[in-house]
Motif scaffolding. Structure first.
Motif, mmCIF file in Angstrom:
data_model
loop_
_atom_site.group_PDB
_atom_site.id
_atom_site.type_symbol
_atom_site.label_atom_id
_atom_site.label_comp_id
_atom_site.label_asym_id
_atom_site.label_seq_id
_atom_site.Cartn_x
_atom_site.Cartn_y
_atom_site.Cartn_z
ATOM 1 N N ASP A 83 0.829 -1.202 0.000
ATOM 2 C CA ASP A 83 0.000 0.000 0.000
ATOM 3 C C ASP A 83 0.864 1.254 0.000
ATOM 4 O OD1 ASP A 83 -2.281 -1.492 0.039
ATOM 5 O OD2 ASP A 83 -2.804 -1.071 2.114
ATOM 6 N N VAL A 84 0.321 2.323 -0.554
ATOM 7 C CA VAL A 84 0.981 3.621 -0.584
ATOM 8 C C VAL A 84 0.028 4.632 0.032
ATOM 9 C CG1 VAL A 84 1.898 5.435 -2.076
ATOM 10 C CG2 VAL A 84 2.285 3.036 -2.659
ATOM 11 N N VAL B 233 -0.567 8.697 0.410
ATOM 12 C CA VAL B 233 -0.143 9.978 -0.153
ATOM 13 C C VAL B 233 -1.044 11.071 0.396
ATOM 14 C CG1 VAL B 233 0.138 11.309 -2.287
ATOM 15 C CG2 VAL B 233 0.599 8.842 -2.289
ATOM 16 N N ASN C 291 10.537 1.902 4.741
ATOM 17 C CA ASN C 291 9.763 3.124 4.648
ATOM 18 C C ASN C 291 10.437 4.049 3.639
ATOM 19 O OD1 ASN C 291 7.875 5.180 5.375
ATOM 20 N ND2 ASN C 291 9.498 6.132 6.567
#
Length: 62
Positions: free
Chosen positions: A22-23, A25, A54
């Motif tokens: 997962d990202v 933003v 990370n």
């Protein structure tokens, strides 16, 4: 578990479940909110072993 807090350290964070790959933003004024990752359970990954990777990316000015 991604913890997205408020403007003060004492504000209760929103707990957002995230999984491998997962990202997350965000930007604008929200970039100043407190944030972090909840402690992870002990586990091994085929690539990273028992470590968490990370990456933090920022857009630099001219």
């Amino acid at each position: 578990m991604f913890l997205f807090g408020g403007w003060r350290r004492g504000d209760r964070p929103l707990r957002i479940p995230i999984t491998h790959g997962d990202v997350v933003v965000w930007g604008g004024p929200a970039r100043l909110r407190y944030h972090g990752i909840a402690p992870l359970k002990a586990a091994d990954h085929a690539f990273a072993g028992s470590h968490r990777i990370n990456l933090t990316l920022r857009k630099a000015g001219p």
